[in-house]
Design a protein around this motif. Structure first.
Motif, PDB file in Angstrom:
ATOM      1  N   GLY A 165      41.851  36.415  42.814  1.00 18.69           N
ATOM      2  CA  GLY A 165      40.569  35.734  42.924  1.00 18.69           C
ATOM      3  C   GLY A 165      40.437  34.901  44.176  1.00 18.69           C
ATOM      4  O   GLY A 165      39.479  34.129  44.309  1.00 18.69           O
ATOM      5  N   ARG A 177      46.895  38.088  38.224  1.00 20.53           N
ATOM      6  CA  ARG A 177      45.723  38.821  37.709  1.00 20.53           C
ATOM      7  C   ARG A 177      45.661  38.743  36.186  1.00 20.53           C
ATOM      8  O   ARG A 177      44.594  38.555  35.607  1.00 20.53           O
ATOM      9  CB  ARG A 177      45.782  40.286  38.168  1.00 20.53           C
ATOM     10  CG  ARG A 177      45.544  40.481  39.667  1.00 20.53           C
ATOM     11  CD  ARG A 177      45.318  41.953  40.027  1.00 20.53           C
ATOM     12  NE  ARG A 177      46.464  42.790  39.777  1.00 20.53           N
ATOM     13  CZ  ARG A 177      47.445  43.044  40.664  1.00 20.53           C
ATOM     14  NH1 ARG A 177      47.395  42.496  41.871  1.00 20.53           N
ATOM     15  NH2 ARG A 177      48.447  43.834  40.366  1.00 20.53           N
ATOM     16  N   ASN A 206      36.771  34.225  44.665  1.00 16.56           N
ATOM     17  CA  ASN A 206      36.018  35.473  44.625  1.00 16.56           C
ATOM     18  C   ASN A 206      36.040  36.099  43.238  1.00 16.56           C
ATOM     19  O   ASN A 206      36.991  35.904  42.480  1.00 16.56           O
ATOM     20  CB  ASN A 206      36.619  36.486  45.609  1.00 16.56           C
ATOM     21  CG  ASN A 206      36.673  35.951  47.023  1.00 16.56           C
ATOM     22  OD1 ASN A 206      35.704  35.377  47.517  1.00 16.56           O
ATOM     23  ND2 ASN A 206      37.821  36.115  47.677  1.00 16.56           N
ATOM     24  N   ALA A 207      35.001  36.900  42.947  1.00 20.05           N
ATOM     25  CA  ALA A 207      35.014  37.652  41.687  1.00 20.05           C
ATOM     26  C   ALA A 207      36.135  38.692  41.713  1.00 20.05           C
ATOM     27  O   ALA A 207      36.860  38.864  40.721  1.00 20.05           O
ATOM     28  CB  ALA A 207      33.658  38.325  41.473  1.00 20.05           C
ATOM     29  N   ASP A 208      36.284  39.361  42.838  1.00 23.54           N
ATOM     30  CA  ASP A 208      37.388  40.331  42.981  1.00 23.54           C
ATOM     31  C   ASP A 208      38.739  39.614  42.961  1.00 23.54           C
ATOM     32  O   ASP A 208      38.876  38.540  43.524  1.00 23.54           O
ATOM     33  CB  ASP A 208      37.297  41.041  44.345  1.00 23.54           C
ATOM     34  CG  ASP A 208      36.277  42.155  44.324  1.00 23.54           C
ATOM     35  OD1 ASP A 208      35.698  42.404  43.250  1.00 23.54           O
ATOM     36  OD2 ASP A 208      36.067  42.759  45.393  1.00 23.54           O
ATOM     37  N   ASP A 209      39.726  40.254  42.383  1.00 21.46           N
ATOM     38  CA  ASP A 209      41.066  39.675  42.425  1.00 21.46           C
ATOM     39  C   ASP A 209      41.625  39.667  43.851  1.00 21.46           C
ATOM     40  O   ASP A 209      42.411  38.787  44.208  1.00 21.46           O
ATOM     41  CB  ASP A 209      42.013  40.448  41.499  1.00 21.46           C
ATOM     42  CG  ASP A 209      41.771  40.114  40.028  1.00 21.46           C
ATOM     43  OD1 ASP A 209      41.273  38.993  39.757  1.00 21.46           O
ATOM     44  OD2 ASP A 209      42.065  40.955  39.173  1.00 21.46           O
ATOM     45  N   GLY A 210      41.241  40.652  44.673  1.00 18.69           N
ATOM     46  CA  GLY A 210      41.673  40.671  46.069  1.00 18.69           C
ATOM     47  C   GLY A 210      43.075  41.233  46.254  1.00 18.69           C
ATOM     48  O   GLY A 210      43.682  41.749  45.318  1.00 18.69           O
TER      49      GLY A 210
END
Lengths: 249, 249
Positions: A173, A134, A229-233
């Motif tokens: 991501g 991250r 993805n935009a979210d780190d997840g």
């Protein structure tokens, strides 16, 4: 998208990394990864940037480490480090020491190794490789404005099979598992048990683009933008099989 | 060569494969793989070409299969096939049945699955996936004059980790393990334990280029010509950990 062409380019040209270096900035400087690409970095270079190198001569082995080292024919200082990085010994037989690390990963030697380091030094795993991913992702975004996914990769031995393959020990991501369960196959039948560990497959693919003596610390993977993805997840910790479901402990 | 760019293109355009089809000729027709490339084919399409499909309704489960199926909540016909394809049951707990196949591979359900097949049908593994790879390689050479390496890939679950990754169950024209033991790292120090299961990593990389519902049966990997040999080599059976060295049986 059902089939796609992939490209993997080695991360060449990175200067020697030292503790405190913003690895993401260095990566952005040499590779300019795009927002739909995936940057794969070796655990070793991440550990270096995070000051996770240890000099074996500075380690004072305890009693348990000394005993175990004698029975396995290993360096007591190394065993001490492995034990201090672990919360459980899973197997200690012949010259193989498999533990669950403090971060919950089951692997040989708590992931500690000495290759491509000065003599007498070893590298520990990052304290939290998902947090590393991250942070590196944020550093790349800060330096370049684009947020590729980031995977921290390490080699991994397998039960039943010889040789190691690289797997993802940290990621940001990207969802590490592409879960097809409940989705339909080409004939419209429900897929029963297909959950693909894509983050592990990407780590393995990236490993093919570099040699163990190359000093190249990673690669950039293009063509898998649908996985970014935009979210780190949830990170690679989502790849750990819960102990209760584990038949091989 | 210490770092190299890789390209992976899906094997698109292959017609539905039937028993007796010369898969290598079909591959050469749609993909024209070069002599320094690696063709990765899914186990499923290889099994189809070799007549390894079975109709569950035609299977007569024996007593052991009926008992095991009842305790696991599974179809007795499927269990019968799994047992007849196996020489040893490694684990039968909850809904997981792990065996050593007659070919010596440890995996779930003897590698039998039903996805992308007509209802009521399953695919068994090729009888000898290394022989399959050699045959397909020879067919490609016969049709095109060039002998790329060939890998037969199947998905594989791992102890300790969730999700499957593709691995090599058969190969020809590539040494499945790139053994660095005894070679030197960047600092000139001997590498202690680095034997990379490159055939497994290539299978994993190829899997990323296709979706489970795509009907695309494989991929062609470019950029790894240094791993392609004229000799067919030892095959993927060289990736099996000998039982005597296996701590997880």
């Amino acid at each position: 998208v059902t089939a796609r062409e992939l490209g993997i380019r080695p991360l060449a040209g990175l200067a020697e990394v030292r503790e405190g270096d913003q690895l993401g900035r260095l990566v952005a400087g040499v590779a300019s990864p795009a927002a739909d690409e995936i940057v794969v970095l070796s655990q070793k270079v991440v550990s270096k940037s995070e000051g996770r190198l240890r000099k074996l001569a500075d380690v004072r082995p305890g009693e348990r480490a000394i005993e175990l080292a004698a029975s396995m024919g290993k360096d007591p200082a190394l065993i001490e480090l492995i034990l201090s990085e672990s919360r459980e010994v899973v197997r200690a037989e012949r010259d193989v020491l498999i533990t669950e690390t403090n971060q919950g990963r089951v692997c040989a030697n708590a992931g500690i190794d000495s290759s491509n380091l000065d003599a007498g030094w070893v590298a520990l795993l990052p304290l939290d490789a998902d947090a590393s991913a991250r942070r590196i992702r944020a550093e790349i975004a800060g330096a370049s404005g684009s947020s590729p996914a980031v995977i921290v990769a390490d080699s991994f031995g397998r039960a039943w099979r010889l040789g190691q393959t690289d797997i993802a020990i940290g990621c940001a991501g990207i969802a590490p598992i592409d879960d097809w369960r409940g989705r339909r196959d080409q004939r419209g039948r429900e897929l029963a048990a297909t959950a693909i560990a894509v983050a592990d497959e990407i780590a393995a693919a990236a490993d093919l683009s570099r040699s163990k003596d190359s000093g190249v610390p990673g690669a950039v993977v293009a063509g898998l933008g649908h996985l970014v993805n935009a979210d780190d997840g949830p990170g690679a910790q989502a790849l750990r099989r819960p102990v209760a479901d584990d038949l091989f402990r």
